[in-house]
Write a protein that holds these residues in place. Sequence first.
Motif, PDB file in Angstrom:
ATOM      1  N   ALA A  44       1.053  -1.336   0.052  1.00 54.25           N
ATOM      2  CA  ALA A  44      -0.131   0.020  -0.080  1.00 54.25           C
ATOM      3  C   ALA A  44       0.884   1.263   0.037  1.00 54.25           C
ATOM      4  CB  ALA A  44      -0.858   0.059   1.276  1.00 54.25           C
ATOM      5  N   PRO A  45       0.263   2.460  -0.404  1.00 54.96           N
ATOM      6  CA  PRO A  45       1.023   3.516  -0.056  1.00 54.96           C
ATOM      7  C   PRO A  45       1.330   3.766   1.430  1.00 54.96           C
ATOM      8  CG  PRO A  45      -0.814   3.964  -1.561  1.00 54.96           C
ATOM      9  CD  PRO A  45      -0.846   2.733  -1.049  1.00 54.96           C
ATOM     10  N   VAL A  46       2.444   4.613   1.600  1.00 52.89           N
ATOM     11  CA  VAL A  46       3.072   4.650   2.897  1.00 52.89           C
ATOM     12  C   VAL A  46       3.276   6.114   3.260  1.00 52.89           C
ATOM     13  CG1 VAL A  46       5.311   4.441   4.097  1.00 52.89           C
ATOM     14  CG2 VAL A  46       4.310   2.362   2.866  1.00 52.89           C
ATOM     15  N   LEU A  47       2.940   6.352   4.494  1.00 56.69           N
ATOM     16  CA  LEU A  47       3.283   7.667   5.091  1.00 56.69           C
ATOM     17  C   LEU A  47       4.657   7.332   5.976  1.00 56.69           C
ATOM     18  CD1 LEU A  47       0.151   9.413   6.114  1.00 56.69           C
ATOM     19  CD2 LEU A  47       1.667  10.190   4.403  1.00 56.69           C
ATOM     20  N   LEU A  48       5.780   8.004   5.590  1.00 56.30           N
ATOM     21  CA  LEU A  48       7.163   7.560   6.244  1.00 56.30           C
ATOM     22  C   LEU A  48       7.556   8.719   7.110  1.00 56.30           C
ATOM     23  CD1 LEU A  48       9.301   5.214   5.907  1.00 56.30           C
ATOM     24  CD2 LEU A  48      10.342   6.671   4.225  1.00 56.30           C
ATOM     25  N   TYR A  49       8.145   8.475   8.171  1.00 58.36           N
ATOM     26  CA  TYR A  49       8.302   9.407   9.378  1.00 58.36           C
ATOM     27  C   TYR A  49       9.796   8.876   9.976  1.00 58.36           C
ATOM     28  CZ  TYR A  49       8.732  12.934  12.998  1.00 58.36           C
ATOM     29  OH  TYR A  49       9.027  13.820  13.874  1.00 58.36           O
ATOM     30  N   PHE A  50      10.567   9.721  10.378  1.00 54.22           N
ATOM     31  CA  PHE A  50      11.760   9.202  11.026  1.00 54.22           C
ATOM     32  C   PHE A  50      11.973   9.937  12.336  1.00 54.22           C
ATOM     33  CE2 PHE A  50      12.696   8.993   6.272  1.00 54.22           C
ATOM     34  CZ  PHE A  50      13.562   7.954   6.211  1.00 54.22           C
ATOM     35  N   ILE A  69      -4.364  10.671  10.265  1.00 52.96           N
ATOM     36  CA  ILE A  69      -4.418  10.954   8.646  1.00 52.96           C
ATOM     37  C   ILE A  69      -4.622   9.676   7.846  1.00 52.96           C
ATOM     38  CG2 ILE A  69      -2.919  11.453   6.512  1.00 52.96           C
ATOM     39  CD1 ILE A  69      -1.497  13.652   8.442  1.00 52.96           C
ATOM     40  N   SER A  70      -3.815   8.783   8.157  1.00 50.13           N
ATOM     41  CA  SER A  70      -4.143   7.451   7.686  1.00 50.13           C
ATOM     42  C   SER A  70      -5.538   6.890   7.941  1.00 50.13           C
ATOM     43  CB  SER A  70      -3.238   6.208   8.267  1.00 50.13           C
ATOM     44  OG  SER A  70      -3.448   4.921   7.934  1.00 50.13           O
ATOM     45  N   ILE A  79      -8.872   5.189   0.892  1.00 48.43           N
ATOM     46  CA  ILE A  79      -7.549   5.146   0.684  1.00 48.43           C
ATOM     47  C   ILE A  79      -6.791   4.438   1.926  1.00 48.43           C
ATOM     48  CG2 ILE A  79      -5.596   6.354   0.020  1.00 48.43           C
ATOM     49  CD1 ILE A  79      -7.675   8.517  -1.109  1.00 48.43           C
ATOM     50  N   LYS A  80      -6.235   3.573   1.530  1.00 52.97           N
ATOM     51  CA  LYS A  80      -5.257   2.740   2.484  1.00 52.97           C
ATOM     52  C   LYS A  80      -4.013   3.251   2.350  1.00 52.97           C
ATOM     53  CE  LYS A  80      -4.135  -0.533   5.579  1.00 52.97           C
ATOM     54  NZ  LYS A  80      -4.275   0.048   6.619  1.00 52.97           N
ATOM     55  N   VAL A  81      -3.494   3.840   3.345  1.00 52.04           N
ATOM     56  CA  VAL A  81      -2.070   4.208   3.623  1.00 52.04           C
ATOM     57  C   VAL A  81      -1.516   3.860   4.699  1.00 52.04           C
ATOM     58  CG1 VAL A  81      -0.539   6.346   3.528  1.00 52.04           C
ATOM     59  CG2 VAL A  81      -2.730   6.483   2.359  1.00 52.04           C
ATOM     60  N   ARG A  82      -0.338   3.206   4.652  1.00 52.66           N
ATOM     61  CA  ARG A  82       0.259   2.552   5.863  1.00 52.66           C
ATOM     62  C   ARG A  82       1.083   3.642   6.403  1.00 52.66           C
ATOM     63  NH1 ARG A  82      -0.179  -2.440   7.903  1.00 52.66           N
ATOM     64  NH2 ARG A  82      -0.792  -3.141   5.732  1.00 52.66           N
ATOM     65  N   SER A 155       2.706   2.603  -3.705  1.00 54.26           N
ATOM     66  CA  SER A 155       2.481   1.249  -3.165  1.00 54.26           C
ATOM     67  C   SER A 155       3.720   0.439  -3.786  1.00 54.26           C
ATOM     68  CB  SER A 155       1.256   0.488  -3.796  1.00 54.26           C
ATOM     69  OG  SER A 155       1.322   0.584  -5.079  1.00 54.26           O
ATOM     70  N   GLN A 156       4.666   0.937  -4.606  1.00 59.26           N
ATOM     71  CA  GLN A 156       5.956   0.213  -4.887  1.00 59.26           C
ATOM     72  C   GLN A 156       7.137   0.889  -4.215  1.00 59.26           C
ATOM     73  OE1 GLN A 156       6.050  -2.499  -7.049  1.00 59.26           O
ATOM     74  NE2 GLN A 156       3.641  -2.244  -6.509  1.00 59.26           N
ATOM     75  N   GLY A 157       6.785   1.727  -3.227  1.00 59.62           N
ATOM     76  CA  GLY A 157       7.845   2.448  -2.396  1.00 59.62           C
ATOM     77  C   GLY A 157       8.565   3.724  -2.979  1.00 59.62           C
ATOM     78  N   ARG A 158       7.954   3.873  -4.063  1.00 57.94           N
ATOM     79  CA  ARG A 158       8.559   5.141  -4.777  1.00 57.94           C
ATOM     80  C   ARG A 158       8.306   6.558  -4.079  1.00 57.94           C
ATOM     81  NH1 ARG A 158       7.374   2.143 -10.081  1.00 57.94           N
ATOM     82  NH2 ARG A 158       5.081   3.003  -9.153  1.00 57.94           N
ATOM     83  N   TYR A 159       9.077   7.505  -4.129  1.00 52.65           N
ATOM     84  CA  TYR A 159       8.785   8.555  -3.340  1.00 52.65           C
ATOM     85  C   TYR A 159       7.796   9.391  -4.224  1.00 52.65           C
ATOM     86  CZ  TYR A 159       9.471  13.683  -2.602  1.00 52.65           C
ATOM     87  OH  TYR A 159       9.206  15.083  -2.364  1.00 52.65           O
TER      88      TYR A 159
END
Length: 187
Positions: A44-50, A69-70, A79-82, A155-159
């Motif tokens: 799935a699309p991702v919300l990524l945080y460090f 947000i998710s 919309i599923k966003v991990r 969903s493919q891990g692309r920014y």
Amino acid sequence: MAAGVLLLMGLTADVVAAARTDIGGPFQLTNQNGQRVTEKSFGAPVLLYFGFMTCPAICPTDLAKMARISRQLQQEQGIKVRPVFVTVDPERDTPDKLKVYVKYFANDFVGLTGTSQQIAKITDAYHVYYKKVPSGDKPDQYMMDHSTILFLLDSQGRYLKHFGRGLDERDIERQVAAALAESSAGR
């Protein structure tokens, strides 16, 4: 003439922003269950945080915001966003500790850690700043200074896009939905 130049400049800026390939890339880390994952593992699309688990205020606030947000995107737009949290403190943030920590925010939250080299590689790929800052007399007394950017991956891990802390949750939701729709249309 001036309006035409301004319009052209605006279009060029949009094209440059949409064509960025210098952010993100392949990674291999370990999730909170001890499993190896890559940028393509989430389905799935991702919300990524460090960030880091012992952050006193900023990280917990931002992770709670990500979870909301998710959840809102799923409930209101289907919309599923991990939500995915990558630690910048792999010395302390082990998979077992991450497992407990990310559950505070949402059941589908993913926590990622790795070796110091793996963390350096992913933070370099996303241009994320982090630095250990001593906060006491003992070597284990430290904080982590770090960037506070939220990244959207397809969903493919692309920014696809990133967001600063100052953006309202609803603005981020709208921009996430628009970016995902645009990404799907462009395939």
